[in-house]
Design an enzyme around this catalytic site. Structure first.
Site, PDB file in Angstrom:
ATOM      1  N   ARG A  68     -18.404 -36.971  -8.327  1.00 38.79           N
ATOM      2  CA  ARG A  68     -16.955 -36.848  -8.098  1.00 38.79           C
ATOM      3  C   ARG A  68     -16.341 -36.625  -9.468  1.00 38.79           C
ATOM      4  NH1 ARG A  68     -12.946 -40.506  -4.576  1.00 38.79           N
ATOM      5  NH2 ARG A  68     -13.829 -39.076  -3.056  1.00 38.79           N
TER       6      ARG A  68
ATOM      7  N   HIS B 159     -13.162 -30.919  -1.267  1.00 36.66           N
ATOM      8  CA  HIS B 159     -13.762 -32.185  -0.818  1.00 36.66           C
ATOM      9  C   HIS B 159     -14.575 -31.893   0.451  1.00 36.66           C
ATOM     10  CE1 HIS B 159     -14.527 -36.325  -0.572  1.00 36.66           C
ATOM     11  NE2 HIS B 159     -13.337 -36.810  -0.279  1.00 36.66           N
TER      12      HIS B 159
ATOM     13  N   GLN C 265     -15.829 -34.668   3.006  1.00 33.19           N
ATOM     14  CA  GLN C 265     -14.753 -35.198   3.841  1.00 33.19           C
ATOM     15  C   GLN C 265     -14.514 -34.292   5.049  1.00 33.19           C
ATOM     16  OE1 GLN C 265     -12.767 -38.103   3.459  1.00 33.19           O
ATOM     17  NE2 GLN C 265     -12.365 -37.488   5.562  1.00 33.19           N
TER      18      GLN C 265
ATOM     19  N   ASP D 191      -2.454 -35.932   3.805  1.00 32.61           N
ATOM     20  CA  ASP D 191      -3.140 -36.645   2.727  1.00 32.61           C
ATOM     21  C   ASP D 191      -2.070 -37.185   1.790  1.00 32.61           C
ATOM     22  OD1 ASP D 191      -5.052 -37.588   0.942  1.00 32.61           O
ATOM     23  OD2 ASP D 191      -5.674 -35.611   0.206  1.00 32.61           O
TER      24      ASP D 191
ATOM     25  N   CYS E  45      -7.843 -38.427   5.346  1.00 31.55           N
ATOM     26  CA  CYS E  45      -9.106 -38.752   4.675  1.00 31.55           C
ATOM     27  C   CYS E  45      -9.115 -40.178   4.127  1.00 31.55           C
ATOM     28  CB  CYS E  45      -9.375 -37.751   3.554  1.00 31.55           C
ATOM     29  SG  CYS E  45      -8.134 -37.774   2.242  1.00 31.55           S
TER      30      CYS E  45
ATOM     31  N   ARG F 180     -18.164 -40.284   7.523  1.00 34.46           N
ATOM     32  CA  ARG F 180     -18.582 -39.912   6.154  1.00 34.46           C
ATOM     33  C   ARG F 180     -20.038 -40.334   5.943  1.00 34.46           C
ATOM     34  NH1 ARG F 180     -14.872 -39.362   2.052  1.00 34.46           N
ATOM     35  NH2 ARG F 180     -16.714 -38.743   0.846  1.00 34.46           N
TER      36      ARG F 180
HETATM   37  N1   CP Z   1     -11.688 -40.067   1.471  1.00 36.26           N
HETATM   38  C1   CP Z   1     -12.298 -40.391   0.324  1.00 36.26           C
HETATM   39  O1   CP Z   1     -13.019 -39.609  -0.293  1.00 36.26           O
HETATM   40  O2   CP Z   1     -12.091 -41.684  -0.055  1.00 36.26           O
HETATM   41  P1   CP Z   1     -12.492 -42.360  -1.434  1.00 36.26           P
HETATM   42  O3   CP Z   1     -11.587 -41.801  -2.502  1.00 36.26           O
HETATM   43  O4   CP Z   1     -12.282 -43.832  -1.210  1.00 36.26           O
HETATM   44  O5   CP Z   1     -13.925 -42.041  -1.737  1.00 36.26           O
HETATM   45  N1  NVA Z   2      -6.421 -35.504  -2.366  1.00 33.85           N
HETATM   46  C1  NVA Z   2      -6.917 -36.810  -2.700  1.00 33.85           C
HETATM   47  C2  NVA Z   2      -8.113 -37.146  -1.862  1.00 33.85           C
HETATM   48  C3  NVA Z   2      -8.682 -38.513  -2.082  1.00 33.85           C
HETATM   49  C4  NVA Z   2      -9.879 -38.789  -1.241  1.00 33.85           C
HETATM   50  C5  NVA Z   2      -7.252 -36.857  -4.176  1.00 33.85           C
HETATM   51  O1  NVA Z   2      -7.863 -35.925  -4.686  1.00 33.85           O
HETATM   52  O2  NVA Z   2      -6.851 -37.830  -4.830  1.00 33.85           O
END
Ligand code: CP
Ligand code: NVA
Length: 308
Positions: A107, A134, A137, A225, A266, A294
């Protein structure tokens, strides 16, 4: 060797195989204690590095549990504590990690980091979120939609709010799985042109409708989101909130969609901002099934990466 970098970079036949496998393993595990290993252990003897340059709850815990259920082991690494946080190149990091571990999930911020890691890695790399996408997700979201409502082909999906990384992956999925997507949000926060063009090039109808009430008419699935993503300038919070307030998902808006429309997010959700608790905890919301999936979809993605 296979990487899982984006939904638009993986063949639809393979995406469907990943979904089938996820459904199979999910059903064989129903009612078992979470720590019970799967009967088949495709990750036996394997070590998976989970690298986080941004915070996470779901991605971190679901990947970690998934690897354990499949017989493997994990090491969770914080980017800031690694040398990549202090100037070591991504390419060198990839070459080194490939000597120690069997798979890398990352990530990160810039998509370039993910792509460089994949280019120089001798082991599979999985995208656990970048500023641009993502995919894990949205694969979980497709699995959840199919589970609740059947095929998503030709359905009307509406994204409200910020056209962010999750929205881009949804556009990739629209192209691959053949659904139509309406975006409703401020003009300055429209989704990336490239993702829209991709979905359209695959025959999916992508519409931009700045009026949220009009956008949700006839919707089968509504998603939103957070109004400010992890990569966004946090100082922009007040301005963003003012811009995005008309796109809050609330009961009045849900009433304008199809009666059986479902709601996804998400997570993490910011209650009473992008979505009200009434919707999030209401009968049309499937957010916790989405979060559970997930785990199942990522297990399937990991075993798919090792298949070849
Ligand atoms: N939806 C998602 O990726 O959550 P986290 O940021 O908790 O991993
Ligand atoms: N759009 C959000 C998703 C988190 C899972 C971010 O990137 O912070």
């Amino acid at each position: 060797m296979r990487h899982f970098l984006d939904i638009n970079k993986t063949d639809i036949t393979e995406l469907n195989k990943i979904l089938d496998q996820a459904n199979n393993t999910k059903s064989t595990r129903a009612d078992l204690p979470k720590g019970t290993p799967d009967q088949e252990k495709p990750l036996a003897g394997k070590m998976v590095a989970l690298i986080f340059e941004k915070p996470s709850t779901r991605t971190r815990v679901s990947f970690d549990m998934g690897v354990r259920q499949m017989g493997g082991q994990t090491m969770v690494l914080s980017g800031a504590e690694m040398q990549i946080g202090h100037g070591e190149s991504i390419a060198d990091t990839a070459r080194v990690l490939s000597r120690y571990v069997d798979m890398i999930m990352i990530r990160t911020f810039a998509e370039a980091t993910l792509l460089e890691l994949a280019e120089y890695s001798d082991v599979p790399v999985i995208n656990g979120l970048t500023d641009r996408s993502h995919p894990c997700q949205i694969m979980a979201d497709i699995m959840t939609y199919q589970e609740k409502c059947g095929s998503i082909l030709g359905k009307k999906v509406v994204w409200l709010g910020d056209g962010n990384n999750v929205c881009s992956s949804l556009l990739h999925a629209a192209g691959q799985f053949g659904f139509n997507l309406t975006f409703s949000g401020p003009q300055s926060l429209e989704p990336e042109v490239k993702s829209i063009a991709y979905a359209r090039s695959k025959g999916s109808k992508v519409e931009i409708e700045c009026d949220a009430s009009k956008a949700v008419e006839g919707a089968d699935l509504i998603l939103t989101d957070t109004w400010l993503s992890m990569h966004d300038d946090q100082a922009a919070r007040a301005r963003r909130h003012n811009l995005l307030r008309p796109y809050q998902v609330n009961t009045e808006l849900m009433k304008l969609a199809n009666v059986d429309a479902i709601f996804m997010h998400c997570l993490p959700a910011h209650r009473e901002e992008e979505v009200t608790s009434e919707v999030l905890d209401g009968p049309n919301s499937v957010v916790f099934d989405e979060a559970e999936n997930r785990l199942h979809i990522q297990k399937s993605i990991m075993s798919w990466c090792f298949e070849k």
